[in-house]
Design a protein around this motif. Structure first.
Motif, PDB file in Angstrom:
ATOM      1  N   LEU A 145       0.811  -1.214   0.000  1.00  0.00           N
ATOM      2  CA  LEU A 145       0.000   0.000   0.000  1.00  0.00           C
ATOM      3  C   LEU A 145       0.845   1.264   0.000  1.00  0.00           C
ATOM      4  O   LEU A 145       0.420   2.304  -0.490  1.00  0.00           O
ATOM      5  CB  LEU A 145      -0.936   0.002   1.219  1.00  0.00           C
ATOM      6  N   PHE A 146       2.037   1.200   0.559  1.00  0.00           N
ATOM      7  CA  PHE A 146       2.869   2.396   0.678  1.00  0.00           C
ATOM      8  C   PHE A 146       3.577   2.709  -0.634  1.00  0.00           C
ATOM      9  O   PHE A 146       3.967   1.822  -1.389  1.00  0.00           O
ATOM     10  CB  PHE A 146       3.884   2.242   1.812  1.00  0.00           C
ATOM     11  N   SER A 147       3.703   3.995  -0.910  1.00  0.00           N
ATOM     12  CA  SER A 147       4.449   4.459  -2.078  1.00  0.00           C
ATOM     13  C   SER A 147       4.863   5.899  -1.817  1.00  0.00           C
ATOM     14  O   SER A 147       4.271   6.583  -0.981  1.00  0.00           O
ATOM     15  CB  SER A 147       3.593   4.376  -3.351  1.00  0.00           C
ATOM     16  N   GLY A 148       5.869   6.362  -2.503  1.00  0.00           N
ATOM     17  CA  GLY A 148       6.348   7.726  -2.283  1.00  0.00           C
ATOM     18  C   GLY A 148       7.086   7.861  -0.965  1.00  0.00           C
ATOM     19  O   GLY A 148       7.471   6.875  -0.326  1.00  0.00           O
ATOM     20  N   LEU A 149       7.287   9.094  -0.536  1.00  0.00           N
ATOM     21  CA  LEU A 149       8.070   9.373   0.663  1.00  0.00           C
ATOM     22  C   LEU A 149       7.256   9.100   1.924  1.00  0.00           C
ATOM     23  O   LEU A 149       6.068   9.420   2.002  1.00  0.00           O
ATOM     24  CB  LEU A 149       8.528  10.834   0.668  1.00  0.00           C
ATOM     25  N   PHE A 150       7.912   8.517   2.938  1.00  0.00           N
ATOM     26  CA  PHE A 150       7.298   8.356   4.253  1.00  0.00           C
ATOM     27  C   PHE A 150       7.359   9.692   4.997  1.00  0.00           C
ATOM     28  O   PHE A 150       8.375  10.399   4.942  1.00  0.00           O
ATOM     29  CB  PHE A 150       8.012   7.273   5.062  1.00  0.00           C
ATOM     30  N   LEU A 151       6.279  10.030   5.686  1.00  0.00           N
ATOM     31  CA  LEU A 151       6.145  11.332   6.332  1.00  0.00           C
ATOM     32  C   LEU A 151       6.361  11.245   7.831  1.00  0.00           C
ATOM     33  O   LEU A 151       6.052  10.230   8.458  1.00  0.00           O
ATOM     34  CB  LEU A 151       4.746  11.897   6.064  1.00  0.00           C
ATOM     35  N   ARG A 152       6.891  12.322   8.406  1.00  0.00           N
ATOM     36  CA  ARG A 152       6.950  12.437   9.857  1.00  0.00           C
ATOM     37  C   ARG A 152       5.513  12.647  10.344  1.00  0.00           C
ATOM     38  O   ARG A 152       4.804  13.519   9.831  1.00  0.00           O
ATOM     39  CB  ARG A 152       7.842  13.618  10.247  1.00  0.00           C
ATOM     40  N   PRO A 153       5.056  11.888  11.344  1.00  0.00           N
ATOM     41  CA  PRO A 153       3.631  11.911  11.673  1.00  0.00           C
ATOM     42  C   PRO A 153       3.142  13.097  12.499  1.00  0.00           C
ATOM     43  O   PRO A 153       1.929  13.272  12.646  1.00  0.00           O
ATOM     44  CB  PRO A 153       3.429  10.600  12.443  1.00  0.00           C
ATOM     45  N   THR A 154       4.035  13.896  13.039  1.00  0.00           N
ATOM     46  CA  THR A 154       3.603  15.103  13.742  1.00  0.00           C
ATOM     47  C   THR A 154       4.750  16.097  13.780  1.00  0.00           C
ATOM     48  O   THR A 154       5.913  15.746  13.527  1.00  0.00           O
ATOM     49  CB  THR A 154       3.107  14.795  15.169  1.00  0.00           C
ATOM     50  N   ILE A 155       4.426  17.344  14.098  1.00  0.00           N
ATOM     51  CA  ILE A 155       5.434  18.404  14.171  1.00  0.00           C
ATOM     52  C   ILE A 155       5.962  18.468  15.590  1.00  0.00           C
ATOM     53  O   ILE A 155       5.189  18.529  16.554  1.00  0.00           O
ATOM     54  CB  ILE A 155       4.827  19.762  13.778  1.00  0.00           C
ATOM     55  N   GLY A 156       7.279  18.470  15.746  1.00  0.00           N
ATOM     56  CA  GLY A 156       7.864  18.569  17.069  1.00  0.00           C
ATOM     57  C   GLY A 156       9.294  18.073  17.087  1.00  0.00           C
ATOM     58  O   GLY A 156       9.807  17.524  16.104  1.00  0.00           O
ATOM     59  N   GLU A 157       9.934  18.256  18.219  1.00  0.00           N
ATOM     60  CA  GLU A 157      11.333  17.867  18.403  1.00  0.00           C
ATOM     61  C   GLU A 157      11.426  16.417  18.849  1.00  0.00           C
ATOM     62  O   GLU A 157      10.638  15.955  19.675  1.00  0.00           O
ATOM     63  CB  GLU A 157      11.977  18.773  19.455  1.00  0.00           C
ATOM     64  N   THR A 158      12.408  15.697  18.300  1.00  0.00           N
ATOM     65  CA  THR A 158      12.672  14.334  18.752  1.00  0.00           C
ATOM     66  C   THR A 158      13.355  14.382  20.111  1.00  0.00           C
ATOM     67  O   THR A 158      14.422  14.981  20.265  1.00  0.00           O
ATOM     68  CB  THR A 158      13.561  13.588  17.747  1.00  0.00           C
ATOM     69  N   THR A 159      12.726  13.757  21.109  1.00  0.00           N
ATOM     70  CA  THR A 159      13.260  13.798  22.471  1.00  0.00           C
ATOM     71  C   THR A 159      13.872  12.470  22.902  1.00  0.00           C
ATOM     72  O   THR A 159      14.576  12.418  23.918  1.00  0.00           O
ATOM     73  CB  THR A 159      12.158  14.191  23.465  1.00  0.00           C
ATOM     74  N   SER A 160      13.615  11.400  22.162  1.00  0.00           N
ATOM     75  CA  SER A 160      14.229  10.104  22.472  1.00  0.00           C
ATOM     76  C   SER A 160      14.353   9.301  21.193  1.00  0.00           C
ATOM     77  O   SER A 160      13.389   9.157  20.439  1.00  0.00           O
ATOM     78  CB  SER A 160      13.395   9.336  23.503  1.00  0.00           C
ATOM     79  N   LEU A 161      15.567   8.779  20.943  1.00  0.00           N
ATOM     80  CA  LEU A 161      15.842   8.037  19.722  1.00  0.00           C
ATOM     81  C   LEU A 161      15.446   6.573  19.846  1.00  0.00           C
ATOM     82  O   LEU A 161      15.279   6.035  20.957  1.00  0.00           O
ATOM     83  CB  LEU A 161      17.330   8.129  19.379  1.00  0.00           C
TER      84      LEU A 161
END
Length: 282
Positions: A145-161
């Motif tokens: 089902l997936f195609s094209g670029l994968f998107l970041r699901p929300t706006i914000g800073e990454t606080t834990s990797l």
């Protein structure tokens, strides 16, 4: 006498036809890189197979999925606790067997100390939470089902990797972080990283005490994504969602120290680093 001559010619024609077909579709195994870190994945392709091949890596068997005629592919996960060292990717197709040597290297992620207040520290995953999440993450639907670029699901800073080892309230390290934490104000929209089908929606009231309000999306061919600690869920099970479509809102439910989104990506039920997908296509 004519029959004696014609029969050998007939079988010779069959033999040469078979050989020419084999030459048109030679079996060929490729891997995108010969080494990966813990928590990453290999892109394995096989051309020339007429039936579904079987793939083995680190003593586990994985399905390969048809991409186009005679072209098969699998995104093979390297579990985060896989011991660094030498391995092989082996594929069998009919009578053919091919393997490629690969190496797993350490990701050297640090230890993270997390302090939970008494209301969160006592929470344990319920049986219904564990069984429903496990079943959803092991979905292996054939359609991509997936195609094209994968998107970041929300706006914000990454606080834990992804992959950091975790100790809660000074306790022993028994697990690692199976996704990215993205800090955002409560109520911030959360969107699907790619097109897929919602295969699980779970709420605190239904027993999702650790994950909190949860959405899991099946993107096909062994790939799924998870969205945890939501304050609200706006999608429903069975719904087909597009990349970027809102499925919920950032929250603080389950085991969480502040409003944020936990975003995870899984291959064949094994967690892999979501940063490998963000802004990329496969």
């Amino acid at each position: 006498m004519k029959q004696i001559i014609l029969l050998p010619l007939f079988f010779f024609m069959i033999l040469t036809t078979t050989i020419s077909k084999a030459e048109i579709y030679p079996v060929n195994l490729t891997v995108d890189h010969d080494h990966k870190e813990q928590g990453q994945f290999f892109v394995v392709t096989l051309t020339g197979a007429n039936r579904e091949p079987a793939l083995w890596f680190n003593r586990q068997c994985y399905r390969m999925f048809l991409q186009s005629k005679n072209l098969w592919r699998a995104l093979v996960p390297v579990e985060n606790f896989t011991l660094p060292g030498s391995y092989s990717i082996l594929v069998r197709s009919d009578a053919d067997e091919e393997q490629i040597p690969v190496t797993v290297t350490p990701n050297n992620r640090p230890l993270q100390q997390i302090a939970l207040d008494s209301s969160k520290a006592s929470l344990k995953a319920t049986d219904i939470e564990k069984s429903r999440v496990k079943a959803a993450l092991h979905c292996e639907s054939q359609k991509k089902l997936f195609s094209g670029l994968f998107l970041r699901p929300t706006i914000g800073e990454t606080t834990s990797l992804f992959g950091v080892k975790r100790s809660y309230n000074g306790g022993p390290v028994e697990s690692y972080h199976k996704g990215l934490d993205i800090s955002a104000p409560e109520g911030t929209p959360v969107t699907s990283t790619a097109k897929g089908v919602v295969i699980l929606t779970g709420t605190v009231e239904e027993g999702f005490q650790v994950h909190g309000n949860t959405v899991i999306i099946d993107h096909g061919q062994g790939l799924s994504s998870v969205y945890l600690h939501l304050s609200a869920i706006t999608a429903h099970e069975g719904q087909l969602v597009e990349a970027g479509e809102v499925i919920g809102k950032v929250g603080h439910t389950g085991i969480s120290t502040a409003p944020h989104l936990h975003w995870g990506t899984y291959l064949y039920g094994t967690s892999v680093d979501p940063e490998l997908f963000e802004g990329k296509s496969f």
